[in-house]
Design a protein around this motif. Sequence first.
Motif, mmCIF file in Angstrom:
data_model
loop_
_atom_site.group_PDB
_atom_site.id
_atom_site.type_symbol
_atom_site.label_atom_id
_atom_site.label_comp_id
_atom_site.label_asym_id
_atom_site.label_seq_id
_atom_site.Cartn_x
_atom_site.Cartn_y
_atom_site.Cartn_z
ATOM 1 N N THR A 273 29.118 49.546 45.143
ATOM 2 C CA THR A 273 28.854 48.717 43.972
ATOM 3 C C THR A 273 27.720 47.746 44.295
ATOM 4 O OG1 THR A 273 31.194 48.815 43.350
ATOM 5 C CG2 THR A 273 29.871 47.057 42.362
ATOM 6 N N PRO A 274 26.730 47.607 43.422
ATOM 7 C CA PRO A 274 25.671 46.627 43.681
ATOM 8 C C PRO A 274 26.264 45.246 43.986
ATOM 9 C CG PRO A 274 25.100 47.980 41.790
ATOM 10 C CD PRO A 274 26.511 48.335 42.161
ATOM 11 N N LYS A 275 25.649 44.531 44.903
ATOM 12 C CA LYS A 275 26.192 43.262 45.377
ATOM 13 C C LYS A 275 26.495 42.298 44.239
ATOM 14 C CE LYS A 275 25.327 39.576 48.732
ATOM 15 N NZ LYS A 275 24.406 39.068 49.783
ATOM 16 N N ALA A 276 25.620 42.221 43.270
ATOM 17 C CA ALA A 276 25.802 41.271 42.168
ATOM 18 C C ALA A 276 27.012 41.614 41.302
ATOM 19 C CB ALA A 276 24.540 41.217 41.311
ATOM 20 N N LYS A 277 27.462 42.872 41.362
ATOM 21 C CA LYS A 277 28.575 43.301 40.516
ATOM 22 C C LYS A 277 29.910 43.363 41.267
ATOM 23 C CE LYS A 277 25.746 45.980 37.296
ATOM 24 N NZ LYS A 277 25.541 47.299 36.638
ATOM 25 N N ARG A 278 29.895 43.050 42.554
ATOM 26 C CA ARG A 278 31.135 43.095 43.318
ATOM 27 C C ARG A 278 32.033 41.925 42.941
ATOM 28 N NH1 ARG A 278 27.876 43.901 48.788
ATOM 29 N NH2 ARG A 278 27.177 46.041 48.443
ATOM 30 N N LYS A 279 33.316 42.225 42.817
ATOM 31 C CA LYS A 279 34.285 41.181 42.500
ATOM 32 C C LYS A 279 34.851 40.542 43.754
ATOM 33 C CE LYS A 279 38.491 40.337 39.812
ATOM 34 N NZ LYS A 279 39.518 40.961 38.913
ATOM 35 N N LEU B 112 53.494 50.534 42.873
ATOM 36 C CA LEU B 112 54.478 49.954 43.780
ATOM 37 C C LEU B 112 54.271 48.462 44.019
ATOM 38 C CD1 LEU B 112 55.087 52.478 46.726
ATOM 39 C CD2 LEU B 112 56.682 51.777 44.964
ATOM 40 N N PHE B 113 53.018 48.047 44.152
ATOM 41 C CA PHE B 113 52.717 46.689 44.595
ATOM 42 C C PHE B 113 52.079 45.812 43.523
ATOM 43 C CE2 PHE B 113 52.804 49.298 48.432
ATOM 44 C CZ PHE B 113 53.595 48.535 49.279
ATOM 45 N N ASP B 114 51.830 46.375 42.340
ATOM 46 C CA ASP B 114 51.131 45.629 41.297
ATOM 47 C C ASP B 114 49.845 45.036 41.857
ATOM 48 O OD1 ASP B 114 50.632 44.556 38.797
ATOM 49 O OD2 ASP B 114 51.780 42.714 39.187
ATOM 50 N N PHE B 115 49.102 45.877 42.578
ATOM 51 C CA PHE B 115 47.900 45.446 43.288
ATOM 52 C C PHE B 115 46.790 46.436 42.980
ATOM 53 C CE2 PHE B 115 45.200 45.134 47.134
ATOM 54 C CZ PHE B 115 45.052 43.760 47.246
ATOM 55 N N TYR B 116 45.789 45.991 42.241
ATOM 56 C CA TYR B 116 44.658 46.851 41.884
ATOM 57 C C TYR B 116 43.627 46.768 42.996
ATOM 58 C CZ TYR B 116 40.792 48.897 39.271
ATOM 59 O OH TYR B 116 39.753 49.700 38.872
ATOM 60 N N TYR B 117 43.315 47.923 43.576
ATOM 61 C CA TYR B 117 42.367 47.920 44.695
ATOM 62 C C TYR B 117 41.409 49.099 44.576
ATOM 63 C CZ TYR B 117 40.399 47.758 49.364
ATOM 64 O OH TYR B 117 39.519 47.666 50.418
ATOM 65 N N ARG B 118 40.131 48.781 44.610
ATOM 66 C CA ARG B 118 39.084 49.783 44.651
ATOM 67 C C ARG B 118 38.025 49.309 45.638
ATOM 68 N NH1 ARG B 118 42.635 51.453 42.018
ATOM 69 N NH2 ARG B 118 42.606 52.721 40.110
ATOM 70 N N THR B 119 37.465 50.217 46.411
ATOM 71 C CA THR B 119 36.388 49.823 47.313
ATOM 72 C C THR B 119 35.127 49.536 46.499
ATOM 73 O OG1 THR B 119 35.807 52.150 47.635
ATOM 74 C CG2 THR B 119 37.256 51.147 49.276
ATOM 75 N N GLU B 120 34.379 48.542 46.934
ATOM 76 C CA GLU B 120 33.138 48.155 46.256
ATOM 77 C C GLU B 120 31.924 48.378 47.159
ATOM 78 O OE1 GLU B 120 34.302 44.673 43.212
ATOM 79 O OE2 GLU B 120 34.594 44.096 45.316
ATOM 80 N N ILE B 121 32.099 49.283 48.115
ATOM 81 C CA ILE B 121 31.027 49.553 49.072
ATOM 82 C C ILE B 121 29.763 50.027 48.371
ATOM 83 C CG2 ILE B 121 30.376 51.105 50.959
ATOM 84 C CD1 ILE B 121 33.379 51.026 51.795
#
Length: 422
Positions: free
Chosen positions: A331-337, A320-329
């Motif tokens: 995810t290791p800090k160095a790999k968070r976008k 609907l929004f052309d918005f890619y969203y995933r939680t990175e909670i």
Amino acid sequence: MMSRTIVISPAEARRLAISSQLLDKSPPQPDADAMLATFRQLGCVQIDPINVVARSPLLVLWSRLGNFDPHLLDDLMWAERLLFEYWAHAASIVLVEDFPIHQQQMINFSRGDNAWAQRVRTWMAINEPFRQYILNEFQQRGPLFAREIEDHSLEPWQSSGWTNTRNVSTMLGLMWEQGDITVTRREGNGFGLKKQWGLLEQHMPQWQDHQAIPRPTAVRQAAQRSLKSLGVGTEKHIRNHFIRGSYPGLGAVLEDLLQHGRIQPVQIQDNGQTWPGDWFIHLDSLPDLARIRDQSWPSRLILLSPFDNLIADRDRTETLFDFYYRTEIYTPKAKRKYGYYVLPILFGDRLIGRIDPKMDRKTKILHVYAVHKEPHAPGSPHIAAELDDAIRRLGRFLGAERVQYGQQLPAPWSASLQNGPC
């Protein structure tokens, strides 16, 4: 008779979704009635224990009600008992009046043939004396915290994760799912981890002897609630919303709703191309569609919880929004976008970016470590000023005295995002 197909644009689909989620306007007064009306429209609000900004239910309600008194939610749950905790999207706050829908999950939660259901049934059968001991404790002593219950298990719960041998909490969780007990209050600030448990029949006595409605009836009710909350959606979207994954026979239910005119087919057309899939709208949402077509759409800027109902279905959000969203909670800090606890930014009918905030309650500073702008988002200073205002309003709701921005800010917006008081 099959209803005619309604043709809408992608913008109208987005606006229907936003309006159906009560994100296009705020109520005149953010009182208990407005909060209860919000739950009736949304169906459920997901609970998550992470409190880096605020508990997710409070953020979800703040996005819709504005600066409300958080004690209102406690009153509706624990004093008036109009809301309770049960499984929907995930562990959620749901309406007591919707108990007949959720009762189906209680009846059927461990009846499947998959390995998990079989394991639960086996463990519960071996530990039936343990379960009876807990029920007797609640009957004799009233609501209790897990720490007040002795471990009388006959066989420990085996797990490779944190639940290994946590027999009391595991049994309480399974008894909660099958409707023996419910959460009667929480100890600590907001939705902390310490739950007080009690007998469901004592906490909600109006449902004690309720005759369960047929499961197809529950699916029919839930599917309509789901679609009205979505605005417009496919069978998959309906299945992933409200009582996620608990819609046996949904295809036949939708066909029946179509035949009886309760829902109508929709085509979403974009530059002459029709979006794939069979889309539907509920009859009750047609006035909302007419209003969207007749009136100009408000250019409101709203911050959303990572677990907000609008974006709970990540694939639908992308469609609907052309918005890619995933939680990175996790995810290791160095790999968070984007960051640890990222709040999407809704402006008008588009998701235009996200922020990475953290509330420091000791210093009363709302830190915004990063602000990310979507490529299509306008670079207008006016939008940036609205974003800054929304962040400061969030800070005031959280009790912050100051907003502190980090170094990662979009160049077109940076001039309007300045450190300062809330």
